[in-house]
Design a protein around this motif. Structure first.
Motif: not given
Length: 225
Positions: A150-167
């Motif tokens: 759960r904590e790692l997913l929260l961190r990963a959501r911040l990385l989504f914004a910088g990835n055009s396929g994940c935003a």
């Protein structure tokens, strides 16, 4: 209006080129023959006996093609390590043209492992939510990711914004579905991967960096499988 007809023709052509997948429930013969086959091949100490034996059937075909019949069975829950419980899912294929009594055989695909956190000093029992674990992943890594996902997913959501396929998936609801090896990355030689399924039937892969026993979401990949 010409473009409307062109689009309609293209869509019709795509549908014609890729017929919809058909599914159905198993026939009485398929179900009964598998029950007989499995009970003869697999002892109760592995299957868990009648209380746990519950095959799941996956039967599908494209129009005009023969049915592909697959039965999947989970083994009885067992401790895989002091911290992990595990079930092994095995797949079996059905051949309607084979002689009676020889119509089922184990799939060539390797059995899949499904794990969850164990309760100390408690015998493993079937769990509602399990995570597929690649056998190449170390038990310690799997345990840590199950505890910290759960904590790692929260961190990963911040990385989504910088990835055009994940935003666009940043706000979706996710569930951890698999833990798998991940290739080394620049600046992160020790990696392990997590796969999350969303409530929109999409998948996100999160590469996790391991350093001195600590784990950090390193990068994300939302490309379709």
């Amino acid at each position: 209006m010409r473009w409307v007809f062109l689009i309609a023709a293209a869509v019709a052509g795509a549908i014609h080129a890729a017929p919809a997948m058909q599914t159905r429930e198993p026939s009485a013969e398929e179900r009964n023959s598998f029950d007989e086959f499995y009970r003869e091949q697999v002892p109760a100490r592995v299957s868990g006996g009648p209380s746990l034996f519950a095959p799941a059937f996956d039967i599908q075909r494209r129009r005009g093609e023969p049915w592909q019949v697959i039965a999947r069975v989970d083994s009885a829950p067992r401790h895989h390590s002091p911290e992990l419980c595990r079930q092994v899912r095995t797949s079996y294929l059905y051949d309607a043209k084979a002689p009676k009594g020889q119509r089922w055989q184990q799939s060539a695909a390797e059995p899949e492992w499904y794990v969850w956190l164990a309760t100390p000093n408690v015998v493993c029992a079937a769990a509602q939510y399990t995570v597929r674990m690649d056998p190449a992943v170390a038990n310690a890594d799997a345990t840590a990711l199950l505890r910290q996902h759960r904590e790692l997913l929260l961190r990963a959501r911040l990385l989504f914004a910088g990835n055009s396929g994940c935003a666009r998936q940043r706000a979706l609801t996710f569930r951890l579905s698999a833990i798998e090896p991940a290739p080394p990355s620049n600046g992160a030689p020790a990696m392990v991967g997590m796969v999350f399924e969303s409530d929109r039937d999409t998948h996100v892969r999160v590469a996790v960096r391991k350093s001195r026993g600590e784990y950090a979401a390193w990068n994300v990949n939302c490309a379709a499988d």
